[in-house]
Design a protein around this motif. Structure first.
Motif, mmCIF file in Angstrom:
data_model
loop_
_atom_site.group_PDB
_atom_site.id
_atom_site.type_symbol
_atom_site.label_atom_id
_atom_site.label_comp_id
_atom_site.label_asym_id
_atom_site.label_seq_id
_atom_site.Cartn_x
_atom_site.Cartn_y
_atom_site.Cartn_z
ATOM 1 N N PHE A 1 5.259 -11.274 -8.955
ATOM 2 C CA PHE A 1 3.952 -10.634 -9.087
ATOM 3 C C PHE A 1 3.482 -10.218 -7.694
ATOM 4 N N VAL A 2 3.022 -8.968 -7.573
ATOM 5 C CA VAL A 2 2.503 -8.475 -6.301
ATOM 6 C C VAL A 2 1.067 -8.009 -6.517
ATOM 7 N N LEU A 3 0.129 -8.706 -5.873
ATOM 8 C CA LEU A 3 -1.274 -8.318 -5.919
ATOM 9 C C LEU A 3 -1.580 -7.537 -4.657
ATOM 10 N N ALA A 4 -2.132 -6.340 -4.810
ATOM 11 C CA ALA A 4 -2.402 -5.469 -3.666
ATOM 12 C C ALA A 4 -3.900 -5.221 -3.552
ATOM 13 N N ALA A 5 -4.452 -5.523 -2.384
ATOM 14 C CA ALA A 5 -5.863 -5.230 -2.141
ATOM 15 C C ALA A 5 -6.059 -3.723 -2.076
ATOM 16 N N GLU A 6 -7.195 -3.268 -2.566
ATOM 17 C CA GLU A 6 -7.533 -1.849 -2.446
ATOM 18 C C GLU A 6 -7.423 -1.427 -0.985
ATOM 19 N N GLY A 7 -6.825 -0.258 -0.761
ATOM 20 C CA GLY A 7 -6.662 0.243 0.600
ATOM 21 C C GLY A 7 -5.334 -0.100 1.234
ATOM 22 N N THR A 8 -4.514 -0.898 0.559
ATOM 23 C CA THR A 8 -3.205 -1.263 1.120
ATOM 24 C C THR A 8 -2.265 -0.065 1.102
ATOM 25 N N LYS A 9 -1.511 0.106 2.179
ATOM 26 C CA LYS A 9 -0.522 1.169 2.278
ATOM 27 C C LYS A 9 0.885 0.581 2.222
ATOM 28 N N PHE A 10 1.761 1.217 1.445
ATOM 29 C CA PHE A 10 3.154 0.801 1.301
ATOM 30 C C PHE A 10 4.049 1.888 1.898
ATOM 31 N N GLY B 1 6.002 -4.464 9.449
ATOM 32 C CA GLY B 1 7.452 -4.354 9.552
ATOM 33 C C GLY B 1 7.934 -4.811 10.911
ATOM 34 N N GLY B 2 9.015 -4.221 11.386
ATOM 35 C CA GLY B 2 9.622 -4.649 12.645
ATOM 36 C C GLY B 2 8.705 -4.484 13.833
ATOM 37 N N ASP B 3 8.828 -5.402 14.787
ATOM 38 C CA ASP B 3 7.995 -5.412 15.988
ATOM 39 C C ASP B 3 8.611 -4.474 17.032
ATOM 40 N N ILE B 4 8.089 -3.244 17.118
ATOM 41 C CA ILE B 4 8.656 -2.229 18.008
ATOM 42 C C ILE B 4 8.543 -2.653 19.470
ATOM 43 N N SER B 5 7.430 -3.285 19.839
ATOM 44 C CA SER B 5 7.281 -3.748 21.228
ATOM 45 C C SER B 5 8.349 -4.776 21.570
ATOM 46 N N TYR B 6 8.625 -5.637 20.626
ATOM 47 C CA TYR B 6 9.679 -6.637 20.833
ATOM 48 C C TYR B 6 11.030 -5.954 20.975
ATOM 49 N N ALA C 1 0.694 -11.572 -2.068
ATOM 50 C CA ALA C 1 -0.622 -10.942 -1.973
ATOM 51 C C ALA C 1 -0.659 -10.111 -0.700
ATOM 52 N N VAL C 2 -0.791 -8.798 -0.835
ATOM 53 C CA VAL C 2 -0.701 -7.908 0.327
ATOM 54 C C VAL C 2 -2.026 -7.193 0.571
ATOM 55 N N HIS C 3 -2.251 -6.868 1.835
ATOM 56 C CA HIS C 3 -3.476 -6.164 2.219
ATOM 57 C C HIS C 3 -3.188 -5.347 3.468
ATOM 58 N N GLY C 4 -4.032 -4.378 3.749
ATOM 59 C CA GLY C 4 -3.884 -3.571 4.963
ATOM 60 C C GLY C 4 -2.682 -2.661 4.886
ATOM 61 N N SER C 5 -1.535 -3.181 5.241
ATOM 62 C CA SER C 5 -0.289 -2.414 5.148
ATOM 63 C C SER C 5 0.877 -3.374 4.940
ATOM 64 N N ILE C 6 1.884 -2.864 4.293
ATOM 65 C CA ILE C 6 3.154 -3.580 4.125
ATOM 66 C C ILE C 6 4.241 -2.538 4.310
ATOM 67 N N ALA C 7 5.070 -2.741 5.330
ATOM 68 C CA ALA C 7 5.977 -1.674 5.728
ATOM 69 C C ALA C 7 7.328 -2.225 6.152
ATOM 70 N N GLY C 8 8.303 -1.302 6.227
ATOM 71 C CA GLY C 8 9.626 -1.616 6.735
ATOM 72 C C GLY C 8 10.284 -2.742 5.980
ATOM 73 N N GLY C 9 10.986 -3.600 6.724
ATOM 74 C CA GLY C 9 11.641 -4.746 6.109
ATOM 75 C C GLY C 9 10.658 -5.706 5.482
#
Length: 393
Positions: free
Chosen positions: A254-263, A195-200, A236-244
């Motif tokens: 179609f959304v393919l999600a790798a095992e372990g992905t967090k939404f 999602g958004g870049d907090i450091s930025y 195709a998502v993996h790891g995490s997909i967050a925020g905007g």
């Protein structure tokens, strides 16, 4: 009389005079636009308000152009045939626009109730094309499949202003390329996007509100563009997909999600209300109660829960994600692209249509696709008991 109304319309368009436009355009206006126009402009726009928003409004966001009429010919049935040129430039690329047009105007009660437009869509596409490499996004095309890859792996593809602006450039490129028959969206590195870049954000000097307005302008416009292309979209998502960044999932077919992905939305944790279209998509995908959980309580979903709730299509092993996504993109790219575009539009517009309006839209879309080369070929192939070879037209 009809010429006077038409001239008032052209002047009002050039000046952005909405008051006059409201007087010369009938509320039940229909605008029939040349197929193949970029940015989802082609097709039928019904209602004056919708046409101002979804046709002329979109043109104004991407071009500085005006319609310059040259000839006015009154027809025996009361209609008016106008020829002229669109002149100006595309805002992103700065390239000139010079395209001939023909407008056939139909009037009722002293207002324009129908506009049939023909123009050289290729000139609109060429003007829009923005050249040069991108830094935060990798955009490529191969055999009808475009691949848009978020490419800030060291910060887990966090979204800053540059990525938002380059996402719009990539979306424009996709919309301007009629060879694209499927779009695959993915991310480099350990996460699709956090999602958004907090450091930025922390390095920003000035009110955050100003920054967020600047970022969401191109970011949201890119989603709007992609929602209206004919090509199906696979994310195709993996790891995490967050925020905007969830917007990349919302916009996909179609959304393919790798095992372990967090939404996760994550907005409440940083005191923000959200972006990426989530407040529109999530209630429709998961229902208002579940959407409230994700927004107000930061409910985090795993990949299987995302499938169960309707955000993702399927869960795949991480090592198979790229292969499965590319395979699906190629499968869709070999399909009837023009028909896919009508399907996407019907499904999208159904949320705002009454049943009667949707049935009418289905009839018109069916007639359009019925006249396509792909439909003729497929019906003939079905009768001959062989698989059709679609060209996408």
């Amino acid at each position: 009389m009809s010429r006077e109304i038409a001239e008032r319309w052209y002047r009002a368009l050039a000046d952005g005079d909405r008051e006059t436009l409201g007087k010369v355009l009938h509320p039940d206006l229909e605008v029939h636009v040349t197929p193949g126009m970029p940015l989802g402009l082609g097709g039928v726009h019904r209602g004056a308000r919708a046409a101002l928003r979804d046709f002329w409004g979109v043109i104004a966001r991407h071009y500085r152009a005006r319609a310059v009429p040259a000839t006015f010919d009154a027809l025996s049935d009361g209609r008016l045939l106008v020829t002229g040129r669109y002149t100006g430039k595309a805002l992103g690329s700065g390239k000139p626009l010079d395209a001939e047009f023909t407008h056939l105007l139909t009037f009722t009660d002293g207002r324009i109730i129908r506009i049939d437009q023909l123009t050289d869509s290729r000139r609109w596409l060429d003007a829009l094309a923005e050249d040069g490499p991108l830094d935060t996004i990798d955009y490529t095309g191969d055999n009808g499949v475009a691949t848009l890859t978020l490419n800030r792996p060291t910060v887990r593809n966090a979204i800053n202003l540059q990525l938002a602006e380059e996402f719009l450039i990539a979306a424009r490129r996709c919309a301007a390329d009629d060879s694209i028959r499927a779009l695959l969206i993915k991310g480099n590195g350990p996460a699709f996007t956090v999602g958004g870049d907090i450091s930025y954000f922390n390095d920003w000097h000035g009110p955050y509100g100003d920054l967020f307005r600047r970022m969401t302008g191109p970011f949201h416009e890119a989603f709007r563009i992609l929602s209206r292309i004919d090509a199906p979209i696979i994310t195709a998502v993996h790891g995490s997909i967050a925020g905007g960044g969830l917007g990349f999932a919302y916009i996909a077919d179609f959304v393919l999600a790798a095992e372990g992905t967090k939404f996760a939305t994550g907005f409440a944790a940083i005191g923000l209300s959200g972006d990426g279209g989530g407040t529109w998509f999530l209630p429709r995908l998961v229902g208002p109660r579940r959407a409230a959980q994700m927004y107000l309580r930061n409910r985090v979903l795993n990949a299987q829960e995302a499938v169960d709730w309707g955000i993702a299509t399927e869960v795949v092993p991480p090592e198979e994600l790229d292969t499965r996504a590319i395979s699906l993109a190629r499968e869709l790219a070999a399909g009837p692209t023009a028909a896919f575009g009508r399907m996407r539009a019907l499904l999208r517009d159904s949320w705002g249509n009454s049943l009667s309006e949707q049935l009418l839209a289905e009839t018109e879309a069916l007639a359009e696709t019925g006249d396509s080369a792909d439909a003729a070929k497929a019906i003939e192939s079905f009768a001959a008991k062989r698989s059709p070879d679609f060209d996408g037209r």
